[in-house]
Design a protein around this motif. Structure first.
Motif, mmCIF file in Angstrom:
data_model
loop_
_atom_site.group_PDB
_atom_site.id
_atom_site.type_symbol
_atom_site.label_atom_id
_atom_site.label_comp_id
_atom_site.label_asym_id
_atom_site.label_seq_id
_atom_site.Cartn_x
_atom_site.Cartn_y
_atom_site.Cartn_z
ATOM 1 N N ASP A 11 0.875 -1.236 -0.144
ATOM 2 C CA ASP A 11 -0.001 -0.109 0.311
ATOM 3 C C ASP A 11 0.979 1.298 0.156
ATOM 4 O O ASP A 11 1.714 1.216 0.518
ATOM 5 C CB ASP A 11 -0.909 -0.025 1.209
ATOM 6 C CG ASP A 11 -2.190 0.973 0.904
ATOM 7 O OD1 ASP A 11 -1.724 2.273 0.773
ATOM 8 O OD2 ASP A 11 -3.259 0.443 1.268
ATOM 9 N N ASP A 13 -0.090 4.203 1.174
ATOM 10 C CA ASP A 13 -0.396 4.910 2.322
ATOM 11 C C ASP A 13 0.369 4.585 3.431
ATOM 12 O O ASP A 13 0.000 3.396 3.928
ATOM 13 C CB ASP A 13 -2.040 5.215 2.390
ATOM 14 C CG ASP A 13 -2.506 5.873 3.628
ATOM 15 O OD1 ASP A 13 -1.602 6.163 4.370
ATOM 16 O OD2 ASP A 13 -3.489 6.207 3.381
ATOM 17 N N ASP A 15 0.460 5.433 6.770
ATOM 18 C CA ASP A 15 -0.530 5.130 7.775
ATOM 19 C C ASP A 15 -1.403 3.844 7.827
ATOM 20 O O ASP A 15 -1.631 3.084 8.745
ATOM 21 C CB ASP A 15 -1.225 6.327 7.977
ATOM 22 C CG ASP A 15 -0.706 7.620 8.314
ATOM 23 O OD1 ASP A 15 0.464 7.443 8.838
ATOM 24 O OD2 ASP A 15 -0.926 8.679 8.143
ATOM 25 N N LEU A 16 -1.782 3.812 6.581
ATOM 26 C CA LEU A 16 -2.814 2.523 6.469
ATOM 27 C C LEU A 16 -2.044 1.332 6.283
ATOM 28 O O LEU A 16 -2.351 0.232 7.044
ATOM 29 C CB LEU A 16 -3.554 2.670 5.238
ATOM 30 C CG LEU A 16 -4.645 1.621 4.805
ATOM 31 C CD1 LEU A 16 -5.683 1.632 5.793
ATOM 32 C CD2 LEU A 16 -5.178 1.750 3.378
ATOM 33 N N LEU A 17 -1.005 1.334 5.996
ATOM 34 C CA LEU A 17 0.069 0.194 5.864
ATOM 35 C C LEU A 17 0.657 -0.282 7.291
ATOM 36 O O LEU A 17 0.351 -1.231 7.726
ATOM 37 C CB LEU A 17 1.242 0.464 5.206
ATOM 38 C CG LEU A 17 2.460 -0.647 4.757
ATOM 39 C CD1 LEU A 17 1.648 -1.548 3.729
ATOM 40 C CD2 LEU A 17 3.477 0.137 4.063
ATOM 41 N N GLN A 18 0.895 0.765 8.046
ATOM 42 C CA GLN A 18 1.005 0.770 9.574
ATOM 43 C C GLN A 18 -0.114 0.186 10.496
ATOM 44 O O GLN A 18 0.009 -0.915 11.321
ATOM 45 C CB GLN A 18 1.452 1.930 10.201
ATOM 46 C CG GLN A 18 1.899 1.751 11.787
ATOM 47 C CD GLN A 18 2.502 3.177 12.510
ATOM 48 O OE1 GLN A 18 2.262 4.187 11.642
ATOM 49 N NE2 GLN A 18 3.036 2.911 13.709
ATOM 50 N N LEU A 19 -1.325 0.484 10.081
ATOM 51 C CA LEU A 19 -2.568 -0.024 10.737
ATOM 52 C C LEU A 19 -2.762 -1.356 10.406
ATOM 53 O O LEU A 19 -3.089 -2.409 11.295
ATOM 54 C CB LEU A 19 -3.667 0.947 10.550
ATOM 55 C CG LEU A 19 -5.076 0.723 10.971
ATOM 56 C CD1 LEU A 19 -5.177 0.582 12.657
ATOM 57 C CD2 LEU A 19 -6.236 1.506 10.407
ATOM 58 N N ALA A 20 -2.645 -1.770 9.197
ATOM 59 C CA ALA A 20 -3.080 -3.054 8.554
ATOM 60 C C ALA A 20 -1.876 -3.909 9.275
ATOM 61 O O ALA A 20 -2.454 -5.174 9.782
ATOM 62 C CB ALA A 20 -3.210 -3.096 7.203
ATOM 63 N N SER A 21 -0.796 -3.590 9.094
ATOM 64 C CA SER A 21 0.273 -4.466 9.836
ATOM 65 C C SER A 21 0.202 -4.605 11.240
ATOM 66 O O SER A 21 0.424 -5.808 11.781
ATOM 67 C CB SER A 21 1.669 -3.533 9.520
ATOM 68 O OG SER A 21 2.740 -4.468 10.001
ATOM 69 N N THR A 33 5.799 -5.681 4.724
ATOM 70 C CA THR A 33 5.107 -4.617 3.857
ATOM 71 C C THR A 33 5.890 -4.158 2.785
ATOM 72 O O THR A 33 7.279 -4.225 2.695
ATOM 73 C CB THR A 33 4.893 -3.369 4.986
ATOM 74 O OG1 THR A 33 6.075 -2.808 5.476
ATOM 75 C CG2 THR A 33 4.059 -3.772 6.209
ATOM 76 N N GLN A 35 5.516 -0.301 -0.077
ATOM 77 C CA GLN A 35 4.920 0.894 -0.113
ATOM 78 C C GLN A 35 4.865 1.091 -1.766
ATOM 79 O O GLN A 35 4.251 1.964 -2.157
ATOM 80 C CB GLN A 35 5.825 2.006 0.369
ATOM 81 C CG GLN A 35 5.278 1.974 1.699
ATOM 82 C CD GLN A 35 5.724 3.510 2.454
ATOM 83 O OE1 GLN A 35 6.924 3.784 2.347
ATOM 84 N NE2 GLN A 35 4.672 3.895 2.993
ATOM 85 N N ASP A 55 -2.773 -2.968 -2.681
ATOM 86 C CA ASP A 55 -3.620 -1.708 -2.913
ATOM 87 C C ASP A 55 -3.755 -1.482 -4.464
ATOM 88 O O ASP A 55 -2.673 -1.212 -5.160
ATOM 89 C CB ASP A 55 -2.892 -0.487 -2.239
ATOM 90 C CG ASP A 55 -3.733 0.813 -2.446
ATOM 91 O OD1 ASP A 55 -4.659 0.984 -3.151
ATOM 92 O OD2 ASP A 55 -3.010 1.952 -2.158
#
Length: 68
Positions: A11, A13, A15-21, A33, A35, A55
């Motif tokens: 992904d 994004d 922030d979204l990558l960190q949240l999903a992780s 992950t 990017q 993504d």
């Protein structure tokens, strides 16, 4: 629980990558992950994940273009 599962999340994004992780790590998965699509392909062949979360809305090299 996803113990011993490797998941590759791609992904652009951060922030979204960190949240999903974080979510998948809490479920017991090993998370890799990337990017962008090119890094994602490299990590796919290096780590051989059980699941790839892609993504497809990345500008430029989006997931559909990379997979073709």
């Amino acid at each position: 629980m996803m113990v011993d599962r490797k998941i590759l999340i791609i992904d652009d994004d951060a922030d979204l990558l960190q949240l999903a992780s974080l979510i998948f790590k809490k479920a017991g998965a090993q998370v890799i992950t990337a990017q962008d699509g090119l890094d994602g392909i490299s990590k796919y062949f290096t780590h051989h994940p059980d699941l790839v979360i892609l993504d497809v809305m990345m500008p430029g090299n989006n997931g559909f273009d990379i997979c073709q």
